[in-house]
Design a protein around this motif. Structure first.
Motif, PDB file in Angstrom:
ATOM      1  N   HIS A  27       0.832  -1.204   0.000  1.00 15.13           N
ATOM      2  CA  HIS A  27       0.000   0.000   0.000  1.00 15.13           C
ATOM      3  C   HIS A  27       0.867   1.254   0.000  1.00 15.13           C
ATOM      4  O   HIS A  27       0.649   2.173  -0.800  1.00 15.13           O
ATOM      5  N   TYR A  28       1.878   1.296   0.873  1.00 16.43           N
ATOM      6  CA  TYR A  28       2.729   2.478   0.955  1.00 16.43           C
ATOM      7  C   TYR A  28       3.679   2.581  -0.235  1.00 16.43           C
ATOM      8  O   TYR A  28       4.013   3.678  -0.675  1.00 16.43           O
ATOM      9  N   THR A  29       4.126   1.451  -0.745  1.00 17.14           N
ATOM     10  CA  THR A  29       4.999   1.478  -1.921  1.00 17.14           C
ATOM     11  C   THR A  29       4.240   1.995  -3.146  1.00 17.14           C
ATOM     12  O   THR A  29       4.764   2.807  -3.923  1.00 17.14           O
ATOM     13  N   THR A  30       3.007   1.553  -3.311  1.00 15.39           N
ATOM     14  CA  THR A  30       2.179   2.053  -4.408  1.00 15.39           C
ATOM     15  C   THR A  30       1.957   3.550  -4.265  1.00 15.39           C
ATOM     16  O   THR A  30       2.048   4.307  -5.247  1.00 15.39           O
ATOM     17  N   THR A  31       1.692   3.983  -3.044  1.00 16.24           N
ATOM     18  CA  THR A  31       1.535   5.416  -2.779  1.00 16.24           C
ATOM     19  C   THR A  31       2.807   6.165  -3.154  1.00 16.24           C
ATOM     20  O   THR A  31       2.756   7.226  -3.788  1.00 16.24           O
ATOM     21  N   GLY A  32       3.953   5.610  -2.775  1.00 12.91           N
ATOM     22  CA  GLY A  32       5.227   6.264  -3.061  1.00 12.91           C
ATOM     23  C   GLY A  32       5.476   6.428  -4.547  1.00 12.91           C
ATOM     24  O   GLY A  32       5.919   7.483  -4.998  1.00 12.91           O
ATOM     25  N   HIS A  33       5.178   5.385  -5.327  1.00 11.90           N
ATOM     26  CA  HIS A  33       5.393   5.465  -6.776  1.00 11.90           C
ATOM     27  C   HIS A  33       4.458   6.493  -7.411  1.00 11.90           C
ATOM     28  O   HIS A  33       4.852   7.216  -8.342  1.00 11.90           O
ATOM     29  N   PHE A  34       3.242   6.569  -6.921  1.00 18.42           N
ATOM     30  CA  PHE A  34       2.305   7.554  -7.442  1.00 18.42           C
ATOM     31  C   PHE A  34       2.782   8.968  -7.108  1.00 18.42           C
ATOM     32  O   PHE A  34       2.782   9.865  -7.967  1.00 18.42           O
ATOM     33  N   ILE A  35       3.205   9.186  -5.863  1.00 20.15           N
ATOM     34  CA  ILE A  35       3.715  10.499  -5.462  1.00 20.15           C
ATOM     35  C   ILE A  35       4.943  10.867  -6.290  1.00 20.15           C
ATOM     36  O   ILE A  35       5.114  12.012  -6.715  1.00 20.15           O
ATOM     37  N   GLU A  36       5.812   9.892  -6.524  1.00 19.16           N
ATOM     38  CA  GLU A  36       7.016  10.134  -7.312  1.00 19.16           C
ATOM     39  C   GLU A  36       6.656  10.625  -8.711  1.00 19.16           C
ATOM     40  O   GLU A  36       7.284  11.553  -9.244  1.00 19.16           O
ATOM     41  N   ALA A  37       5.624  10.020  -9.316  1.00 18.16           N
ATOM     42  CA  ALA A  37       5.179  10.459 -10.644  1.00 18.16           C
ATOM     43  C   ALA A  37       4.636  11.879 -10.591  1.00 18.16           C
ATOM     44  O   ALA A  37       4.887  12.691 -11.494  1.00 18.16           O
ATOM     45  N   VAL A  38       3.900  12.189  -9.531  1.00 13.71           N
ATOM     46  CA  VAL A  38       3.365  13.544  -9.374  1.00 13.71           C
ATOM     47  C   VAL A  38       4.488  14.551  -9.224  1.00 13.71           C
ATOM     48  O   VAL A  38       4.490  15.619  -9.862  1.00 13.71           O
ATOM     49  N   MET A  39       5.471  14.233  -8.405  1.00 13.65           N
ATOM     50  CA  MET A  39       6.581  15.156  -8.178  1.00 13.65           C
ATOM     51  C   MET A  39       7.404  15.349  -9.446  1.00 13.65           C
ATOM     52  O   MET A  39       7.915  16.443  -9.711  1.00 13.65           O
ATOM     53  N   ALA A  40       7.516  14.314 -10.263  1.00 14.13           N
ATOM     54  CA  ALA A  40       8.241  14.444 -11.525  1.00 14.13           C
ATOM     55  C   ALA A  40       7.533  15.401 -12.474  1.00 14.13           C
ATOM     56  O   ALA A  40       8.160  16.065 -13.301  1.00 14.13           O
ATOM     57  N   SER A  41       6.191  15.478 -12.336  1.00 12.28           N
ATOM     58  CA  SER A  41       5.425  16.377 -13.193  1.00 12.28           C
ATOM     59  C   SER A  41       5.400  17.801 -12.660  1.00 12.28           C
ATOM     60  O   SER A  41       4.958  18.717 -13.358  1.00 12.28           O
ATOM     61  N   ARG A  42       5.884  17.991 -11.420  1.00 12.47           N
ATOM     62  CA  ARG A  42       5.890  19.324 -10.814  1.00 12.47           C
ATOM     63  C   ARG A  42       7.278  19.574 -10.198  1.00 12.47           C
ATOM     64  O   ARG A  42       7.415  19.699  -8.985  1.00 12.47           O
ATOM     65  N   PRO A  43       8.319  19.636 -11.016  1.00 15.64           N
ATOM     66  CA  PRO A  43       9.690  19.699 -10.500  1.00 15.64           C
ATOM     67  C   PRO A  43       9.998  20.940  -9.686  1.00 15.64           C
ATOM     68  O   PRO A  43      10.925  20.918  -8.880  1.00 15.64           O
ATOM     69  N   THR A  44       9.223  22.013  -9.825  1.00 18.61           N
ATOM     70  CA  THR A  44       9.509  23.237  -9.068  1.00 18.61           C
ATOM     71  C   THR A  44       9.256  23.048  -7.581  1.00 18.61           C
ATOM     72  O   THR A  44       9.729  23.822  -6.767  1.00 18.61           O
ATOM     73  N   LEU A  45       8.487  22.003  -7.209  1.00 15.61           N
ATOM     74  CA  LEU A  45       8.179  21.772  -5.808  1.00 15.61           C
ATOM     75  C   LEU A  45       9.270  20.970  -5.104  1.00 15.61           C
ATOM     76  O   LEU A  45       9.283  20.876  -3.881  1.00 15.61           O
TER      77      LEU A  45
END
Length: 236
Positions: free
Chosen positions: A213-231
């Motif tokens: 559950h947490y690993t899946t969450t982490g991969h999803f967050i990682e994809a989001v952060m890659a799409s918003r590199p300024t953060l």
């Protein structure tokens, strides 16, 4: 009407508690951006509290690692990074897997009932990615309540304290990911699997599902952060 208007006459300690809750919610919800200065005058105007409870709230948030404090720069919202996000999630797996195992081993019928009730409440919430702000707040409250219910049969105040702290630290990352259209997850199904593992008293399966559950969450967050590199912290 400010928050302070609704809490006038409260002791100073409770005002600091309310300031802490209000500022923390805004940090978790992305109202304040990473590395943004937290200027006392601006916070006083926003929340309607005096400097004393706001300063106390910021000091507590620094202990939660949601803000940083330096003698020269004052308070700022803590930066975020992929490294920190994965470190938090890996630590959550370690702490919460042990607490979950203990809860399965030691939890009584009342614990099982709390888990079932918490899951039922969570399953009634709107999809957090499409929910309105009020609906999202209800989801966040019930989401925390469900994860807490899974663990509170552990009878370990220390593990529960650590899990609460790590939950808050990871929320900055998870809540930001909900405000994107990169993907949709079956939130109910993932949490139902955790509930079923708890009720079946299967420690190994419960720990494996929590890690997944947490690993899946982490991969999803990682994809989001890659799409918003300024953060993302450039140093991280």
């Amino acid at each position: 009407m400010t928050i302070a208007d609704r809490t006038s006459g409260k002791p100073e300690g409770s005002l600091a508690d309310r300031a802490y809750e209000a500022i923390r919610a805004d940090i978790l919800d992305g109202v304040f951006q990473p590395d943004q200065p937290m200027r006392l005058e601006a916070l006083k105007d926003r929340y309607g509290y005096s400097f004393s409870p706001i300063r106390e709230a910021l000091t507590r948030l620094a202990a939660d690692r949601l803000v940083t404090q330096t003698s020269l720069r004052g308070f700022r919202v803590s930066r975020i990074s992929l490294e920190e996000m994965w470190d938090i999630l890996r630590t959550r797996v370690l702490v919460e897997s042990e607490a979950f195992r203990l809860a399965i081993r030691n939890g009584d019928d009342a614990w099982e009932a709390r888990v079932v009730a918490a899951f039922h409440s969570l399953s009634k919430c709107a999809d957090p990615g499409a929910a309105s702000p009020p609906e999202r707040r209800v989801f966040e409250e019930r989401h925390f309540a469900f994860h807490r219910a899974l663990l509170d049969g552990s009878n370990s105040p220390t593990l529960l304290h650590l899990s609460d702290l790590l939950f808050v630290q990871s929320e900055r990352y998870r809540r930001a990911s909900l405000r994107t259209d990169l993907s949709r997850r079956s939130v109910v199904e993932e949490h139902e699997a955790l509930k079923d593992a708890a009720l079946s008293r299967n420690e190994a399966e419960a720990a494996a599902l929590l890690c997944e559950h947490y690993t899946t969450t982490g991969h999803f967050i990682e994809a989001v952060m890659a799409s918003r590199p300024t953060l993302v912290d450039a140093d991280g």
